[in-house]
Design a protein around this motif. Structure first.
Motif: not given
Length: 1550
Positions: A1118-1137
């Motif tokens: 679960i921790q590994k999946i959480e890390i991956a999903l955090k990464a994708m969330k950060c990348f989406r924030a970078a896209q909007q910025a």
């Protein structure tokens, strides 16, 4: 107790600390001395060895010892004054307070040296009571009998002690504070004043001596709280009271003596007391006594004294008359037993008076000063000619019309700015004359004080502060239509003085370094207070008058100015820096004779092979260009240059300094050796000739590139070409501190200047050095656009030639990539060059030039052989003092120079580091810094001049030498420790001058990565320095340095970003997460920082997955999946910025999300809960991701993950689509022809072949969303459509970029087969079974692509059918992607087979599609640099019909022979259109031009076509032909030619 009230030998360590703080000694040393318990007696005994022992630096030691010695000398003088006053006869009370003078008469005693003025400034900041033991400056008395209203006293200065009789003509002085009496009523004041005056006057008259009694001067008898002779003044309410008080003469003198007394006692004089700190108006009231022999002969004067009776409130007289005499410094009555003797001595005194008067009336011939020599010394240290490196700040007032003839010398001085107090200056004053000769910028005080602020370095450059004189109107401007009107003195002080102070502070503190400028006060008319305020501000900021000069022809004007200015410094100091009484015409002639160059005009070549004159005024208007004239340097007075100076100019070049025009000029005059011409110079000249003849580079603004190894002479070669061509071309060097728009504007004016026919002007050769690629491209486009829009006729020759000279570590590679317009200059010498260099070295040695002092040239002779450099540097450093301050400085400079290209340290920083500057004498201006360097350091350093601010700086002579210095002087100290020590050097980081540049170099040291695209040898992940520390030492050291830099540089978020990157690259993910968060907290909307945060989690996720073991718990999964999903969330924030950023195009967020998402899919597929089915598919995983199904095993444990994981497919799909469309705009594959075996890692593939990367990621994405069993068992049309789409993705389709990439596959048959397979996944009747928009776009594009690969394929639909399918793209009211409109331009372009009848509706379709493409392109491009907007043209119009008329660019590429670089050059230079096979397959279309715009006929109406470059469009209205390309920006025209006249055809580059 205050230390100032005690002698030094009574001080304890706290007193010493207070005194040290007042001297300006650094705080750290003050604290050390306090810790060492340095008391007063210890301070007296301090020496160098003790101070060195506590770690004090040489500069600070020098200053402390000097200040200590001055302190002791002043106390010694004060003690002498105390002793001499105590010996005065008949003094009832001795002077107890020391002053800074002896008992000599004030007018004969010079004040302290002006260098002590700075310290006196602090000492004058005192309380109203002066009981402390301050050392006050000595002041002169008003000259006897002088009525000069300009004479002033300065509050709290000290007059010499009261004096007795000397030679009868020199007045004796008596002081009265009069502080209490001045506040009394009129009768009391009159009686008190009259009493003192009559007593003093009668005493002087009886002794026959001149005298002056002063009221408002402290007498220690009366005022214990002050020093004897201290000037304080009195408030004068009514002057008449003091004048009327002398009416008591008639009551106090005998009747027959009253008239004599009236004539001997002069009318009171009121001398104003000025103070910088007080606004109260005070005066010293003085009465002169002059008993001339003709009046007092044979007489003695017996007087009553008036006294005020408090009881009766009336004035009465003393009961007895008394005869007074001067005894010492007192007026005492003659004692009765001495009266007869006194009266008998009258005749002797009369005889002495007569004799004294006779001797005083003798005419003494006044000895005139050598003002010419004084002027030379003040302005240029007594040299025979002016120092043109100095700048001048002029302060002046009204210049009368007669004087305008004699201010020509100002036209030849390097004037930085002018503070002008003449409101009529623009109409009839100095400004009206000056602007006839120079380009200027005019300001008012408040504007200049604001805009000269240099917190941002660009402001200096945009203000042209260093290229045009700033003219500041300090008191309004009479002809100005706005509100800036002149005002009176008091209003000026109240409203404008603050702006003057700000402007002067900024000039002295931030813009001009000390000792680089002189403030010149030119007093041309009567002086007012604001002019004096200006002097006082400069005096304060510059710590004295060392660099201040005053010129005044009128003694009266100077007198008023000096009397007011003495509030800041002594009259003697002012006189030392002033030229008074010299006629302005003589000043003008004297200075002009000292000018290093003559005022002859400069000339430019013209197209008629003649010359035209370039006045200085016109040249200065073109301030962004350094113009090279035909007669460059001919104005230099060669006879003024000594052989030593000529040799120094030559040696500076061979030592490593950039070549200057004087080097070429002196070589041409045979006053120094010839400049070696390398083979590359001849190559550059040949390429230039080819450009001028139009061989292959027929465009308006061609480039000629010179890439060179550092120190190999590239800049010299470029300037050699300019020097040789200056008589046939117009030549200039671009100042890159100015914007491309400004340079373009000036370049156009420069080209057209004095030309009759601007269509046949000479080409302009513009040299640009050490530029950024974006700057160059923007400039080139500006020039081409300007040529296109402003020139109405075509020129057979180029308009501008950009010679681009830049350092590179791999010049040969860059030359190979573009051989037709590039020259490579390397350290490698040809045989002929070796011979030339050896010969030159021998000639230099014959001139007694040591090899150590021309080190760069010597190393070049050896081709910078590493062994030779190592040995040579080792020899120089053999006996160097490794612990000295200058060696430490050299190591810091070496660190910067080796790792940061083009770095340097300003001379001001070096001086601050060495502790210089605080005491540097003016005569040492040029020599001071070098004299504090060891001989070895002098050999290694070269001094430079920054081209925009002209601030001097130093660097190591070559980066390889810097490398050896770092290696050989490091010992056991690693470079990380050197960098850490550098970060702790406060003098370097706190120094103001050149601070922005220094901080930039420090940032580059830690942050700037090497990039091959910039000419670096490699691409690096971090700065080369950080990578060295990680490799040679360890990662922890690099982290520690970056942390220190982060704290020092204001917690810079980009340092936090680097720390995050460094941590995650070394698998320290928790720390990386922390630093990414720190960076994000400081810049929450920066797309690059948000991307870094995403990369932290991406790397973390990959690391944990790679380290995964069988024992991993459900929680760890679960921790590994959480890390991956955090990464994708950060990348989406970078896209909007990134979308919100207008000056960059950052697509990293999309790439990052796809990478993490695909890796997450792979990870999920390995979990037991999502096992494979027997067919090898991931049906369970697919079912979980795209339906509502949740396996029981994870239903609760993954509760927080389900919704996010089920959104994974759509998020990935959106990013893949965005990347695909983004890649459709640009030619992004940097190396498409690499063999497949030459695999790069995934990250590099994303950069170097993004199309290939996208195809691979799309296949991975599709792989985990395909399930045959799910599709067969599904009743949902959406699920079935999704499975079909995933199969298309898996087969290599699915988006525009993937489909077009089939066209670049070398195996066309295989690609055609894949495309047919992809088409098989679509429904049989696409018109009936309505596809989604993106699916329809892909479907149509598959047919177009397949027709390019296999025109006879049975799968192909007709062009008309595809038109019908695309109908929704122009009929639908909802927005469609750019690719839909791109397809419309391809399908609806007029076709001979399909469009037999003209149809305006099809034009509307085309026009609408083209306008939408242009709009979407502009939105996508934002405000990014032009270089990054290179459009990709995938298709061209061919000679066929239907789909056969569409020709892909790859088909054209296959018809071009040669390597990839050679193909690129043929596209670049337009030679691709000369290939017959290409002409055979492409259709040449007709169009026309109108006002530099290009048009083509569509079906019926005209359509606008974009030329690839604006300058390819011929001027005027012409019929043209061209090849037509289709891009995501619209229609593009290639190889535009005028239809009727092939001779002036223009070949267009891509």
């Amino acid at each position: 107790m205050d230390y100032r009230t005690l002698p030094v030998n009574k001080w304890d360590e706290n007193h010493v600390q207070c005194w040290l703080e007042s001297t300006g000694i650094k705080k750290e040393y003050v604290e050390k001395l306090h810790a060492e318990e340095v008391t007063g007696p210890a301070l007296i005994e301090l020496d160098d060895s003790f101070l060195k022992g506590i770690g004090m630096k040489a500069g600070q030691i020098h200053m402390l010892i000097r200040k200590r010695n001055e302190l002791l000398q002043l106390q010694e003088k004060a003690q002498q004054g105390k002793n001499s006053s105590s010996r005065a006869p008949d003094r009832t009370k001795v002077q107890t307070e020391p002053v800074s003078s002896t008992d000599a008469p004030a007018q004969d005693k010079p004040s302290r040296d002006h260098r002590a003025a700075a310290s006196s400034k602090k000492q004058r900041r005192r309380s109203s009571q002066h009981g402390d033991d301050d050392f006050l400056e000595l002041s002169n008395c008003r000259p006897f009998k002088s009525q000069d209203t300009n004479f002033k006293y300065v509050k709290d200065r000290v007059l010499a002690p009261e004096s007795g009789v000397s030679d009868l003509i020199t007045p004796c002085h008596e002081y009265k504070s009069f502080a209490i009496a001045a506040e009394l009523n009129k009768n009391q004041l009159k009686s008190k004043f009259a009493c003192e005056v009559i007593r003093f006057a009668s005493a002087c008259m009886n002794i026959r001596t001149n005298g002056t009694i002063h009221f408002g001067i402290m007498d220690s008898v009366e005022d214990k709280g002050y020093k004897h002779g201290q000037i304080v003044g009195v408030k004068v309410k009514e002057r008449e009271c003091y004048v009327d008080a002398l009416d008591h003469i008639e009551k106090c003198f005998q009747e027959n003596k009253q008239e004599i007394a009236r004539k001997c006692i002069h009318t009171p004089v009121f001398v104003e007391v000025i103070s910088k700190d007080s606004q109260d108006q005070r005066f010293v009231v003085e009465v002169d006594i002059e008993p001339t022999s003709s009046l007092v002969k044979n007489s003695f004067f017996e007087v009553y004294l008036p006294k005020y009776n408090e009881e009766s409130q009336k004035v009465t007289l003393t009961k007895e008359k008394a005869i007074y005499q001067r005894l010492g410094a007192k007026s005492e009555p003659v004692k009765p037993n001495n009266l007869a003797t006194f009266i008998q001595g009258i005749q002797d005194r009369d005889a002495e008076r007569e004799k004294a008067e006779l001797s005083s009336t003798e005419v003494h011939a006044k000895v005139s000063q050598n003002l010419g020599r004084k002027l030379a010394i003040l302005l240029n240290d007594g040299k025979s000619y002016m120092d043109d490196s100095l700048r001048y700040i002029l302060v002046t007032n009204r210049c009368e019309k007669d004087n305008l003839t004699y201010i020509n010398f100002l036209m030849h001085l390097n004037i930085f700015c002018v503070f002008d107090f003449d409101e009529h200056s623009n109409v009839s004053g100095l400004y009206s004359k000056y602007k006839e000769h120079h380009a200027t910028r005019s300001y008012f005080l408040q504007d200049f004080s604001k805009e000269s602020k240099t917190g941002n370095p660009a402001s200096q450059k945009h203000l042209c502060l260093f290229d045009q004189t700033s003219w500041v109107f300090c008191n309004g401007r009479s002809d100005f239509l706005g509100d800036e009107k002149p005002c009176d003195e008091n209003t000026w002080i109240r409203t404008r003085k603050k702006y003057l102070k700000k402007a002067i502070t900024r000039i002295c503190d931030e813009i001009l370094p000390k000792r680089s400028f002189i403030v010149l006060f030119l007093l041309l008319s009567p002086v007012q207070k604001p002019l004096v305020d200006t002097f006082q501000e400069f005096y304060t900021e510059m710590n004295g008058t060392e660099y201040i000069v005053c010129i005044a022809e009128s003694h009266e004007n100077y007198g008023k100015w000096a009397n007011l200015a003495q509030a800041s410094c002594s009259m003697e100091t002012l006189e030392q820096c002033s030229i008074v009484g010299m006629k302005l015409s003589h000043v003008d002639a004297t200075i002009q004779a000292m000018l290093p160059s003559t005022a002859q005009p400069r000339h430019l070549p013209v197209s008629t092979r003649g010359l035209c004159t370039l006045p200085l005024l016109e040249e200065e208007k073109l301030f962004s260009l350094e113009i090279l004239c035909v007669d460059q340097c001919d104005d230099i007075k060669l006879d003024l240059l000594t052989e030593k100076e000529i040799q120094e100019i030559e040696q500076n070049f061979y030592k490593g300094r950039k070549i200057i025009w004087e080097n070429f000029w002196l070589a041409d005059k045979r006053r120094c050796g010839e400049i070696i011409e390398r083979e590359a110079c001849k190559d550059a000249s040949k390429l230039l000739d080819d450009i001028l003849r139009g061989y292959g580079l027929n465009c308006s603004v061609p480039k000629l590139k010179v890439f060179h190894h550092p120190g190999s002479g590239g800049s010299t070669i470029a300037r050699q070409v300019l020097w040789k061509r200056r008589k046939e071309l117009r030549c200039a060097v671009i100042k890159t501190s100015y914007s491309p728009a400004t340079v373009c504007e000036h370049a156009l004016v420069f080209r057209d200047y004095e030309e009759k026919d601007i269509s046949h002007c000479l080409p302009v050769l513009l040299l640009i050095e050490d530029y950024e690629e974006e700057y160059l491209e923007e400039l080139r486009n500006e020039l081409m656009d300007a040529v296109t829009t402003t020139r109405k006729s075509i020129s057979p020759r180029p308009y501008f030639i950009l010679m681009c000279c830049r350092r590179s570590n791999d010049p040969e590679r860059l030359c190979k990539a573009s051989p037709l317009d590039t020259v490579a200059v390397t350290h490698k010498l040809t045989d002929s060059e070796k011979s030339l260099f050896r010969t030159k070295l021998e000639k230099l040695k014959q001139k007694d030039v040591k090899p150590e002092f021309i080190l760069t040239f010597v190393l070049m002779c050896e081709e910078f052989n590493e062994t030779y450099v190592r040995d040579f540097v080792g020899h120089i450093l053999q006996d160097i003092d490794r612990s000295s301050r200058d060696t430490c400085l050299m190591r810091y400079v070496a660190l910067l120079n080796f790792y940061v290209p083009n770095s340097y340290i300003s001379l001001s920083h070096c001086e601050a580091f060495l502790g210089l500057g605080a005491y540097a004498e003016r005569k040492l201006r040029a020599y001071d810094f070098k004299s504090h360097l060891s001989e070895q350091v002098r050999m290694i350093f070269i001094e430079l001049r920054e081209s925009t601010t002209y601030i001097s700086s130093v660097r190591i002579i070559h980066c390889l030498v810097a490398k050896e210095i770092l290696h050989q002087l490091s010992g056991n100290e690693p470079q990380s420790q050197l960098a850490m020590t550098l970060l702790q050097e406060k003098p370097l980081f706190e120094n103001r001058f050149g601070r922005e540049e220094f901080i930039k170099f420090i940032r580059d040291l830690f942050i700037r990565r090497d990039k091959r695209s910039r000419g670096d040898a490699t691409d690096t992940l971090f700065s080369p320095f950080i990578e060295h520390v990680c490799k040679a030492e360890d990662c922890e050291k690099a982290i520690a340095i970056l942390k220190a830099a982060y704290e020092l540089l204001g917690k810079d978020p980009f340092f936090a970003q680097q720390l995050a990157r460094l941590h995650y690259n070394n698998e320290k993910f928790e720390d990386a997460e922390h630093w990414a968060g720190v960076a994000k907290s400081r810049m929450p909307n920066d797309s690059y920082i948000l991307d870094t945060e995403g990369q932290v989690y991406r790397k973390w996720f990959s690391f944990t997955v790679d380290k995964m073991t069988q024992e991993d718990t459900p929680q760890s999964i679960i921790q590994k999946i959480e890390i991956a999903l955090k990464a994708m969330k950060c990348f989406r924030a970078a896209q909007q910025a990134a979308k919100a950023e207008h000056d960059s195009m950052n697509n990293a967020g999309y790439f990052g999300e796809v990478e993490v998402g695909c890796r997450l899919l792979k990870f999920l597929s390995t979990l037991d809960v999502f096992h494979r089915d027997p067919q090898g598919e991931y049906s369970e995983l697919v079912k979980y991701l795209i339906t509502d199904y949740i396996p029981k095993d994870i239903e609760k444990t993954w509760a927080k993950l389900h919704s996010r994981l089920k959104g994974l497919r759509q998020n990935l799909y959106n990013s893949l689509e965005w990347i695909s469309e983004d890649l459709s705009y640009f030619q992004t594959d940097k190396n498409q022809e690499k063999d497949e075996e030459d695999e790069r890692d995934e990250k590099e593939e994303q950069i170097y072949n993004p199309r290939k990367w996208l195809k691979r990621q799309a296949e991975v994405y599709a792989k985990f969303f395909i399930s045959t069993s799910l599709m067969e068992g599904s009743n949902s049309a959406l699920e079935t459509q999704l499975m079909r789409r995933m199969n298309i993705y898996k087969s290599g389709g699915g988006n525009v970029t993937n489909i077009l990439s089939f066209l670049t596959d070398k195996k066309e048959a295989r690609s055609a087969e894949k495309l047919e397979n992809i088409l098989s996944f679509y429904t049989e009747n696409t018109l009936r079974d309505r596809l989604e928009d993106n699916d329809l776009i892909n479907y149509i594009l598959c047919h177009i692509t397949l027709s390019c690969l296999a025109p006879g394929s049975a799968r192909l639909l007709s062009a008309q059918t595809l038109r019908d399918l695309s109908a929704r793209f122009f009929k639908g009211k909802r927005p469609f992607p750019a690719s839909a409109h791109f397809l419309l331009t391809l399908l609806y372009w007029p076709d001979e087979a399909l469009d037999k009848e003209p149809n305006p509706v099809k034009d509307e379709i085309l026009n609408s599609a083209l306008q939408t493409l242009k709009r979407l392109y502009d939105i996508k491009m934002k405000d990014v640099p032009t270089r990054k907007k290179r459009i990709y043209t995938p298709f061209f119009l061919g000679k066929g019909y239907g789909l056969g008329k569409i020709v892909h660019k790859n088909k054209i590429d296959k018809l071009i022979s040669g390597s990839l670089d050679e193909k690129r050059m043929k596209w670049l230079h337009g030679t691709v259109w000369n290939i017959a096979k290409i002409r055979d397959i492409l259709k040449r279309v007709s169009g026309w031009t109108k006002d530099r715009n290009l048009f083509i006929r569509g079906h019926v109406k005209e359509l606008s076509v974009l030329p690839l470059h604006r300058d390819s469009v011929p001027p005027g209205n012409e019929n043209v032909t061209f090849y037509l390309g289709f891009s995501f920006k619209g229609l593009v025209a290639f190889n535009i030619e005028v239809e009727d006249n092939a001779a002036v055809s223009r070949t267009q580059s891509i």
